[in-house]
Design an enzyme around this catalytic site. Structure first.
Site, PDB file in Angstrom:
ATOM      1  N   SER A 145       0.850  -1.203   0.000  1.00  0.00           N
ATOM      2  CA  SER A 145       0.000   0.000   0.000  1.00  0.00           C
ATOM      3  C   SER A 145       0.879   1.243   0.000  1.00  0.00           C
ATOM      4  O   SER A 145       1.854   1.313   0.757  1.00  0.00           O
ATOM      5  CB  SER A 145      -0.871   0.051   1.267  1.00  0.00           C
ATOM      6  OG  SER A 145      -1.663  -1.104   1.390  1.00  0.00           O
ATOM      7  N   ASP A 154       0.693   4.806   9.449  1.00  0.00           N
ATOM      8  CA  ASP A 154      -0.117   4.032   8.474  1.00  0.00           C
ATOM      9  C   ASP A 154      -1.600   4.381   8.474  1.00  0.00           C
ATOM     10  O   ASP A 154      -2.428   3.555   8.090  1.00  0.00           O
ATOM     11  CB  ASP A 154       0.033   2.526   8.774  1.00  0.00           C
ATOM     12  CG  ASP A 154       1.497   2.112   8.791  1.00  0.00           C
ATOM     13  OD1 ASP A 154       1.839   1.238   9.591  1.00  0.00           O
ATOM     14  OD2 ASP A 154       2.287   2.695   8.009  1.00  0.00           O
TER      15      ASP A 154
END
Ligand code: GRF
Length: 204
Positions: A145, A154
């Site tokens: 990602s 994150d």
């Protein structure tokens, strides 16, 4: 033609993602961005060897070098400003950026994470821990990602992902290698797209 976007790459280790991004940019006839600075929190990371071989300035900057976190934050912001940095890429960088950096470079800090966020992300989810958790969860897929960086680990908006299969006999090392190959395809593509987007907004 507008000048290429000036990119700072942050890494803590070997820097295979930095190498992949740099190779992609330098293979282009008119790259939309160029890595002009490599920053690490560690004194001699592998990524610095690559940077020096490729004429990229290397700077070690860590909160450990300062008694006051605000002095570290100021030193970092001064460095990015003095080098005219327009896009920050975190490529295997194991520390949080200070709040001022996240504010000043809002929507211009990209990070790569070796899982399909929002799953398997957050504090403590790095390196092999990620792949061990994915295998323990018995899911059919993992992946890489790229996300925008905000003040937590994150949690910023996911910009792009690439999925890979998880096989029953995968070990964390085998899965990590498969995900890393996806990272090396995904991150360069996203950095090129993001640099083109930023360059298109620059004055002629
Ligand atoms: C990559 O798996 C990345 O997803 C994670 O740390 C690792 C860094 O690898 N953030 P490298 O330093 O880019 O080789």
């Amino acid at each position: 033609m507008r000048d290429p976007v000036r990119i700072a790459a942050f890494a803590s280790g070997r820097g295979s993602n930095v190498r992949a991004i740099h190779a992609a940019l330098t293979s282009m006839e008119a790259p939309p961005g160029m890595i002009v600075l490599c920053v690490s929190n560690n004194p001699n990371p592998g990524v610095f060897d690559y940077a020096r071989e490729n004429g990229i300035e290397t700077v070690r900057l860590s909160p450990k070098m300062f008694s006051d976190p605000l002095d570290y934050q100021r030193a970092l912001m001064d460095l990015l400003s003095e080098r005219g940095i327009e896009l920050v890429v975190l490529a295997g960088y194991m520390r949080k950026l200070p709040p001022e950096a996240v504010r000043v470079y809002h929507n211009r800090i990209l990070n790569i994470h070796p899982a399909l966020l929002p799953d398997f992300g957050g504090d403590g989810m790095y390196g092999s821990h990620v792949h061990e958790a994915v295998l323990a969860a018995d899911v059919a897929e993992s992946g890489a990602s790229v996300h925008l960086v905000d003040e937590e680990y994150d949690t910023g908006a996911v910009v792009a992902q690439e999925r890979v299969p998880v096989h029953p006999d995968d070990t964390p090392e085998i899965l990590a290698a498969r995900v890393l190959e996806a990272e090396h395809r995904l991150f360069p593509r996203v950095v090129v797209e993001w640099a083109e987007r930023i360059r298109s907004k620059k004055p002629e």
